[in-house]
Write an enzyme that holds these catalytic residues in place. Structure first.
Site, PDB file in Angstrom:
ATOM      1  N   SER A 248      33.753   6.313  20.913  1.00 43.42           N
ATOM      2  CA  SER A 248      34.531   7.452  20.424  1.00 43.42           C
ATOM      3  C   SER A 248      35.999   7.238  20.725  1.00 43.42           C
ATOM      4  CB  SER A 248      34.056   8.739  21.097  1.00 43.42           C
ATOM      5  OG  SER A 248      34.521   8.749  22.432  1.00 43.42           O
ATOM      6  N   LYS A 249      36.805   8.184  20.260  1.00 44.67           N
ATOM      7  CA  LYS A 249      38.265   8.101  20.465  1.00 44.67           C
ATOM      8  C   LYS A 249      38.603   7.873  21.935  1.00 44.67           C
ATOM      9  CE  LYS A 249      40.583   9.910  16.551  1.00 44.67           C
ATOM     10  NZ  LYS A 249      39.949  11.028  15.854  1.00 44.67           N
ATOM     11  N   ARG A 250      37.775   8.432  22.823  1.00 37.16           N
ATOM     12  CA  ARG A 250      38.058   8.304  24.259  1.00 37.16           C
ATOM     13  C   ARG A 250      38.003   6.862  24.737  1.00 37.16           C
ATOM     14  NH1 ARG A 250      33.733  11.353  26.045  1.00 37.16           N
ATOM     15  NH2 ARG A 250      33.458  11.958  23.878  1.00 37.16           N
ATOM     16  N   ASP A 251      37.325   6.017  23.951  1.00 34.93           N
ATOM     17  CA  ASP A 251      37.253   4.608  24.347  1.00 34.93           C
ATOM     18  C   ASP A 251      38.546   3.856  24.036  1.00 34.93           C
ATOM     19  OD1 ASP A 251      34.522   4.331  25.407  1.00 34.93           O
ATOM     20  OD2 ASP A 251      33.986   5.065  23.424  1.00 34.93           O
ATOM     21  N   GLY A 252      39.545   4.572  23.528  1.00 36.82           N
ATOM     22  CA  GLY A 252      40.832   3.928  23.301  1.00 36.82           C
ATOM     23  C   GLY A 252      40.926   3.316  21.929  1.00 36.82           C
TER      24      GLY A 252
END
Ligand code: GLU
Length: 477
Positions: A248-252
């Site tokens: 997801s976006k949180r993975d950069g």
């Protein structure tokens, strides 16, 4: 065979969407079919033309060529309305006047009873009088599609095999058009428009991520109610992060443009995405082109399990791709990067650039490395501690000043043979071994005891006059 990618332009091209595109493309090209695009821009608030442009650019950059002009979903509103009218007329759909407060209280009751959230279908069979009463109150209505609890939905998924869903597990009657005044049809929603558009585009195979499985069950009910032929479905495994959760976006880094900015090549990225969920035949190895993969691609080799993102493998593939490139091709990618750093002007010697690319190419993992490793050829990088120590030795100073004394001017190219002679003469003059002169010269030229081939480095710096200035500086230091 006609397949499609249906991205929503509510963000940049995500690696998951790109991987879905890869599988669609490979399947279409393998069968000599068509790969179509549909821009699903009906969420007007979140969609933007800039995202559409980013998605198309990203697909083109990856080499995932599509057939014909992309279909723009928002331009097909009439067809969506016609389908909704048809479902209303046939009794498969109805207007639901429940207010937000009524919906909330229904959910609260379900929560209190520890029941799964599902719509209670309360307005399914309103009489004409009841409907008029709601309308007289000024209530607006959504349009819901009937999902009978005893409906049985089966399909043969190309990845997951025999699939079965029960109508009871689909959350009750589904909204297919947003709230609008009771005589109007509000904005049509995803499951309805996707079916209408896939049928209109005569899509034979719907290939998409497994997060759409429940949608497929709902969509199959819509195909049946609208009397449209069903496509074949293939649900591909999700891409997982290192912890095994959906990427997801949180993975950069998740956007194709991010990978490009980090110096990954399109060839390596598509190669890698193909491996995310597909196992090539053994004899193919892991490094292949899209065309090679298309020649043998089939869903029997697509895994059901989620695919973990593996940076080491992507880096390995990117290195392979860069090492296979000719110096001229490498320059094609590297010169714009050097230009952006302000190091390179169009008037400079392309042969010099190719020689530098040939020198650095074998050690590149990403194109960004081609900035870092090229830096000392354009700018003096400063001396590290080991180089400083080396340059402080009196015999080294003597050897380097001997070297400088006989150094030809930069207008005169330095041949490898002449470079060797200069080294030997300097060693003799200072009474040290040639190896000591070489180590010292590297320290003087690069400010470090490590670096690529010394003679080539020297020749490249010589033709820009940088060897002389760096040697002079190392002597005054
Ligand atoms: N617009 C949908 C998405 O981006 C398309 C899904 C599908 O392929 O039907 O998730």
């Amino acid at each position: 065979m006609r397949v499609r990618l249906a991205p929503s332009p509510t963000g940049t091209l995500h690696i998951g969407t790109a991987r879905t595109a890869v599988f669609n493309w490979l399947f279409a090209r393998h069968h000599g079919g068509a790969f179509l695009l549909r821009i699903e821009d009906t969420d007007r608030e979140r969609s933007s033309p800039a995202f559409t442009a980013n998605i198309l650019d990203g697909l083109a950059w990856l080499g995932l060529s599509w057939d014909g002009e992309p279909v723009i979903q928002s331009e097909r509103l009439e067809a969506h309305h016609a389908a909704i009218s048809q479902l209303l007329a046939s009794g498969h759909a109805y207007r639901c006047y429940m207010s937000d407060a009524e919906l909330e209280s229904m959910r609260a009751d379900q929560k209190a009873a520890h029941a799964a959230p599902r719509h209670n279908n309360a307005h399914r069979d309103l009489s004409a009088a009841q409907q008029q009463a709601f309308q007289a109150e000024g209530r607006e209505a959504v349009i819901r599609f009937r999902i009978d609890a005893d409906a049985s939905i089966d399909w043969n998924d190309l990845v997951r095999g025999a699939m079965h869903w029960s109508g009871a597990d689909l959350g009750g009657d589904m909204v297919i058009a947003r709230r609008a005044p009771a005589t109007a049809i509000g904005d049509p929603l995803y499951n309805l428009v996707v079916v209408v558009d896939d049928a209109a585009m005569t899509i034979s195979h719907v290939i998409r991520g497994e997060d759409h499985i429940a949608n497929t069950a709902k969509q199959l009910l819509l195909y049946a109610a609208l009397g449209l032929p069903e496509p074949v479905f293939a649900h591909t495994p999700l891409i997982l992060n290192a912890e095994g959760r959906k990427l997801s976006k949180r993975d950069g880094v998740t956007s194709v443009a991010d990978f490009r900015d980090l110096g990954y090549t399109a060839e390596a990225l598509v190669n890698y995405m193909t491996l995310l969920g597909w196992s090539p035949p053994d004899e193919m190895g892991e490094r292949f082109s899209l065309a090679e993969a298309a020649a043998v691609f089939g869903f029997e080799r697509v895994n059901r399990a989620g695919a973990r993102f593996d940076w080491d493998k992507l880096n390995w593939l990117n290195g392979q791709v860069l090492h296979e490139r000719s110096p001229a091709d490498l320059c094609h990618d590297l010169i714009p990067l050097w230009q952006a750093e302000g190091w390179w002007r169009a008037s400079e010697d392309p042969e010099w650039a190719e020689e530098l690319a040939a020198l650095l190419g074998p050690s590149l993992v990403t194109l960004q490395d081609g900035i870092e490793q090229a830096r000392p050829f354009f700018l003096w990088p400063g001396c590290d501690a080991a180089a400083t120590t080396q340059l402080a030795i009196p015999e080294v100073q003597a050897a380097l000043s001997a070297l400088l004394e006989h150094l030809p001017g930069s207008e005169q190219p330095l041949t490898a043979a002449a470079a060797q002679e200069l080294l030997a003469a300097a060693a003799k003059a200072a009474g040290v071994k040639k190896g000591v002169v070489m180590k010292s010269l590297r320290a003087a030229l690069l400010g470090s005891l490590q670096g690529p081939d010394l003679i080539t480095t020297w020749r490249l710096l010589h033709s820009r006059g940088s060897d002389r200035s760096r040697l002079e500086n190392s002597l005054t230091a």
